[in-house]
Design a protein around this motif. Sequence first.
Motif, PDB file in Angstrom:
ATOM      1  N   LEU A 167       8.557 -13.324 -46.040  1.00 21.04           N
ATOM      2  CA  LEU A 167       9.050 -14.562 -46.528  1.00 21.04           C
ATOM      3  C   LEU A 167      10.653 -14.559 -46.656  1.00 21.04           C
ATOM      4  O   LEU A 167      11.534 -15.642 -46.417  1.00 21.04           O
ATOM      5  CB  LEU A 167       8.577 -14.792 -48.150  1.00 21.04           C
ATOM      6  N   ALA A 168      11.216 -13.700 -46.963  1.00 22.95           N
ATOM      7  CA  ALA A 168      12.646 -13.508 -47.198  1.00 22.95           C
ATOM      8  C   ALA A 168      13.183 -13.726 -45.526  1.00 22.95           C
ATOM      9  O   ALA A 168      14.136 -14.225 -45.563  1.00 22.95           O
ATOM     10  CB  ALA A 168      13.190 -12.128 -47.359  1.00 22.95           C
ATOM     11  N   ASP A 169      12.468 -13.163 -44.592  1.00 22.22           N
ATOM     12  CA  ASP A 169      12.950 -13.486 -43.246  1.00 22.22           C
ATOM     13  C   ASP A 169      12.942 -15.060 -42.853  1.00 22.22           C
ATOM     14  O   ASP A 169      13.714 -15.257 -41.974  1.00 22.22           O
ATOM     15  CB  ASP A 169      11.992 -12.768 -42.398  1.00 22.22           C
ATOM     16  N   ALA A 170      12.299 -15.601 -43.510  1.00 22.39           N
ATOM     17  CA  ALA A 170      12.424 -17.360 -43.142  1.00 22.39           C
ATOM     18  C   ALA A 170      13.073 -18.006 -44.470  1.00 22.39           C
ATOM     19  O   ALA A 170      12.952 -19.309 -44.431  1.00 22.39           O
ATOM     20  CB  ALA A 170      10.751 -17.771 -43.075  1.00 22.39           C
ATOM     21  N   THR A 171      13.737 -17.555 -45.040  1.00 18.24           N
ATOM     22  CA  THR A 171      14.383 -18.035 -46.596  1.00 18.24           C
ATOM     23  C   THR A 171      15.589 -18.047 -46.282  1.00 18.24           C
ATOM     24  O   THR A 171      16.471 -16.903 -46.008  1.00 18.24           O
ATOM     25  CB  THR A 171      13.790 -17.190 -47.768  1.00 18.24           C
ATOM     26  N   TYR A 172      16.333 -19.321 -46.374  1.00 19.14           N
ATOM     27  CA  TYR A 172      17.989 -19.180 -46.230  1.00 19.14           C
ATOM     28  C   TYR A 172      18.390 -20.431 -47.432  1.00 19.14           C
ATOM     29  O   TYR A 172      17.981 -21.410 -47.649  1.00 19.14           O
ATOM     30  CB  TYR A 172      18.127 -19.986 -45.060  1.00 19.14           C
ATOM     31  N   GLY A 174      17.829 -19.877 -50.404  1.00 21.97           N
ATOM     32  CA  GLY A 174      16.957 -19.920 -51.504  1.00 21.97           C
ATOM     33  C   GLY A 174      15.987 -20.838 -51.193  1.00 21.97           C
ATOM     34  O   GLY A 174      15.030 -21.193 -51.979  1.00 21.97           O
ATOM     35  N   LYS A 175      15.836 -21.388 -49.807  1.00 16.40           N
ATOM     36  CA  LYS A 175      14.801 -22.391 -49.549  1.00 16.40           C
ATOM     37  C   LYS A 175      13.878 -21.777 -48.309  1.00 16.40           C
ATOM     38  O   LYS A 175      14.423 -21.023 -47.542  1.00 16.40           O
ATOM     39  CB  LYS A 175      15.468 -23.665 -48.902  1.00 16.40           C
ATOM     40  N   LEU A 176      12.693 -21.893 -48.380  1.00 12.75           N
ATOM     41  CA  LEU A 176      11.584 -21.488 -47.358  1.00 12.75           C
ATOM     42  C   LEU A 176      11.512 -22.376 -46.333  1.00 12.75           C
ATOM     43  O   LEU A 176      10.812 -23.471 -46.484  1.00 12.75           O
ATOM     44  CB  LEU A 176      10.257 -20.923 -47.988  1.00 12.75           C
ATOM     45  N   TYR A 177      12.000 -21.962 -45.089  1.00 11.77           N
ATOM     46  CA  TYR A 177      11.996 -23.182 -44.058  1.00 11.77           C
ATOM     47  C   TYR A 177      10.917 -22.854 -42.977  1.00 11.77           C
ATOM     48  O   TYR A 177      10.703 -23.619 -42.067  1.00 11.77           O
ATOM     49  CB  TYR A 177      13.267 -23.065 -43.430  1.00 11.77           C
ATOM     50  N   GLY A 178      10.183 -21.823 -43.187  1.00  9.77           N
ATOM     51  CA  GLY A 178       9.004 -21.488 -42.236  1.00  9.77           C
ATOM     52  C   GLY A 178       8.175 -20.812 -42.649  1.00  9.77           C
ATOM     53  O   GLY A 178       8.289 -19.834 -43.677  1.00  9.77           O
ATOM     54  N   LEU A 179       6.646 -20.764 -42.391  1.00  9.58           N
ATOM     55  CA  LEU A 179       5.643 -20.066 -42.748  1.00  9.58           C
ATOM     56  C   LEU A 179       5.513 -18.837 -41.624  1.00  9.58           C
ATOM     57  O   LEU A 179       5.169 -19.019 -40.200  1.00  9.58           O
ATOM     58  CB  LEU A 179       4.308 -20.783 -42.705  1.00  9.58           C
ATOM     59  N   PRO A 180       5.976 -17.672 -42.018  1.00 15.54           N
ATOM     60  CA  PRO A 180       6.043 -16.645 -41.002  1.00 15.54           C
ATOM     61  C   PRO A 180       4.588 -15.890 -40.557  1.00 15.54           C
ATOM     62  O   PRO A 180       3.552 -15.847 -41.523  1.00 15.54           O
ATOM     63  CB  PRO A 180       6.929 -15.556 -41.474  1.00 15.54           C
ATOM     64  N   THR A 366       8.071  -9.979 -38.805  1.00 17.42           N
ATOM     65  CA  THR A 366       7.759 -11.366 -38.453  1.00 17.42           C
ATOM     66  C   THR A 366       8.622 -11.617 -37.226  1.00 17.42           C
ATOM     67  O   THR A 366      10.024 -11.337 -37.339  1.00 17.42           O
ATOM     68  CB  THR A 366       7.762 -12.411 -39.570  1.00 17.42           C
ATOM     69  N   ASP A 367       8.081 -12.553 -36.482  1.00 17.83           N
ATOM     70  CA  ASP A 367       8.976 -12.984 -35.206  1.00 17.83           C
ATOM     71  C   ASP A 367       8.599 -14.472 -34.885  1.00 17.83           C
ATOM     72  O   ASP A 367       9.483 -15.047 -33.874  1.00 17.83           O
ATOM     73  CB  ASP A 367       9.147 -12.195 -34.133  1.00 17.83           C
ATOM     74  N   ARG A 368       7.854 -15.080 -35.519  1.00 15.36           N
ATOM     75  CA  ARG A 368       7.374 -16.353 -35.367  1.00 15.36           C
ATOM     76  C   ARG A 368       7.269 -17.208 -36.639  1.00 15.36           C
ATOM     77  O   ARG A 368       6.660 -16.544 -37.689  1.00 15.36           O
ATOM     78  CB  ARG A 368       6.299 -16.414 -34.384  1.00 15.36           C
ATOM     79  N   TYR A 369       7.492 -18.459 -36.656  1.00 18.93           N
ATOM     80  CA  TYR A 369       7.195 -19.303 -37.842  1.00 18.93           C
ATOM     81  C   TYR A 369       6.613 -20.863 -37.648  1.00 18.93           C
ATOM     82  O   TYR A 369       6.963 -21.267 -36.632  1.00 18.93           O
ATOM     83  CB  TYR A 369       8.423 -19.526 -38.446  1.00 18.93           C
ATOM     84  N   ILE A 370       5.834 -21.125 -38.562  1.00 19.24           N
ATOM     85  CA  ILE A 370       5.422 -22.608 -38.505  1.00 19.24           C
ATOM     86  C   ILE A 370       6.544 -23.209 -39.359  1.00 19.24           C
ATOM     87  O   ILE A 370       6.852 -22.973 -40.588  1.00 19.24           O
ATOM     88  CB  ILE A 370       4.114 -22.627 -39.173  1.00 19.24           C
ATOM     89  N   VAL A 371       7.171 -24.363 -38.747  1.00 17.94           N
ATOM     90  CA  VAL A 371       8.078 -25.242 -39.469  1.00 17.94           C
ATOM     91  C   VAL A 371       7.694 -26.463 -39.278  1.00 17.94           C
ATOM     92  O   VAL A 371       6.768 -27.052 -38.466  1.00 17.94           O
ATOM     93  CB  VAL A 371       9.335 -25.033 -38.715  1.00 17.94           C
ATOM     94  N   VAL A 372       8.038 -27.190 -40.458  1.00 15.50           N
ATOM     95  CA  VAL A 372       7.608 -28.623 -40.479  1.00 15.50           C
ATOM     96  C   VAL A 372       8.965 -29.544 -40.353  1.00 15.50           C
ATOM     97  O   VAL A 372       9.783 -29.354 -41.025  1.00 15.50           O
ATOM     98  CB  VAL A 372       6.801 -28.859 -41.798  1.00 15.50           C
TER      99      VAL A 372
END
Length: 563
Positions: A167-172, A174-180, A366-372
Amino acid sequence: MKRTKLLTASLVLAFALGACSSGSTGESGSTDSSGKTDSGKSANLTSDDLAYGKYKEPVTLNIGFKIPDDKLKDGDTNDNNIASRYFESITNIKVVHSWEAKGDDAFKQKVNLAIASDDLPDAVVVDRNQLRKLIDNDMLEDLTGALDQYGSKLVKDIYNSTDGRALADATYDGKLYGLPNVAIEADAPSLLWVRQDWLDKLKLPAPKTIDDVEAIAQAFATQDPDGNGKNDTVGLTGDKQVVYGQKPNPNGFDSIFSAYHAFPKNWIKDADGNVIYGSITPENKEALTKLADWYKRGLIDKQFALYKETQEPIVANKTGLFFGPWWMPYWPLADSVTNDTKAEWHAYPAPADASGKFVTHMAPVTDRYIVVRKGYEHPEAAVKMLNVFTRYERRQDTSEEAKKLDNYAAETGVHIRNFYPFDLLLDYADAVVKRYNDVQQALKGSVDPNTFDPDTKLVYDFTVLDNENPKKNMDAWKPANAYAFGGKVLAETDMEKVYSVFYGMTRTMETKWATLEKLENETFLKIIVGDLPISAFDDFVTKWKQLGGEQITKEVAEIANKE
């Protein structure tokens, strides 16, 4: 580029566990996105009530889809098939393909085009560099609340197994921008696989050190270990790529470099805390000197760089010594054993470093993320879809509908996972070690195997079957031996794990990295096979810096130090 701040592991853990422990079971019935039942009354719902609850009204989720090779039954399509109908029946989410692409490269190009034209589908899977571009251009929904409220206990538990790194890998900021996705940690170490029957025949000890590997390679190349009276076996075989750098495959020399504390293709910090590219440190020169010496003396397969397929000497049983990850019995060792039923392969945590420690680089968690896309009305829909296909993938849906999917897959050969709405899989980071330990306890009678999750129970059943009839059923032999030897090493070895501080792509990398990689790969290979002297390594380091490496290092350091 905006300043980034990663969530600490403790904050991520607290956030992920918060929703799991709140609420109590409410009224039965499907739930809408506000947490109301289909009767319209509010309910105190647990996390999993919301995670798997069905929308009262249909919700449309437009996605980008990667077309698989699987052939569906007549009448079924990529966006209307037994898998999509199963997911829709559970969630009331209608998944629509905004566009489709065949293969990884075409899919990546489609995503890049969607980013450049500011025309994202409602949700799509992106890589690390695409995620960074989307964040920089403020194109994504913050998924922190959606995962907090709608993430299933299973999904949150899997994320927690990474100690917050996923989750830290997709968080910038303080916001989570992807489901890794979550990669299995066991896939990173490269182990030494040895023909144990050859080792025993030649009365050689189990390998531990660099010298041990050298002695075994020499014996296998010169002492007719297969007993056919011909001088047709080789020592250690390799791959023309030399090292993989992250997730290994057969025949990389990563573990030789790690034994010298060299970590090529990884970004590491030196003794002074400075970010440096792992391929240019002096320790690489030591590893290359050793490998070049072995090649010159015939201890490394002279043909290793010429094979069309790297596994050729393994499958043909011309070598009994190579490096690879824990899952080698699945491939290519199953083919080796099929071709020679006398073959017995064991894995070892070797070679150790000078202090006796097995050192290994690790892969990104992680190396891929679901983003919305920003502005989509139902960002939680992506979370709910992740919940549902992860539950099925992890064999935790025992419903009749799930069994129908299993039967369909068995009858047709279609891989159901290829028709998940998103090409993104989750498994516990420590899954392999945990399954190995659980199976061993069950074999000793300490644990009832009937209490296992389906994946672990399957490994147990295959292990029992292979123990009763060794090599009679290769479908059983593969997992039984992968866990019995590869899993055993991972579970019982105290490893020194080295993580790269950066896995992405900087601006200068986008134009110069291909040239630098080519330079590195060719230099390392040519030094090993004797086409270049070892002094060429120093020339490589100088040239690498001049061709953009120095600027790239500054860019990587700036990003890594902010994170």
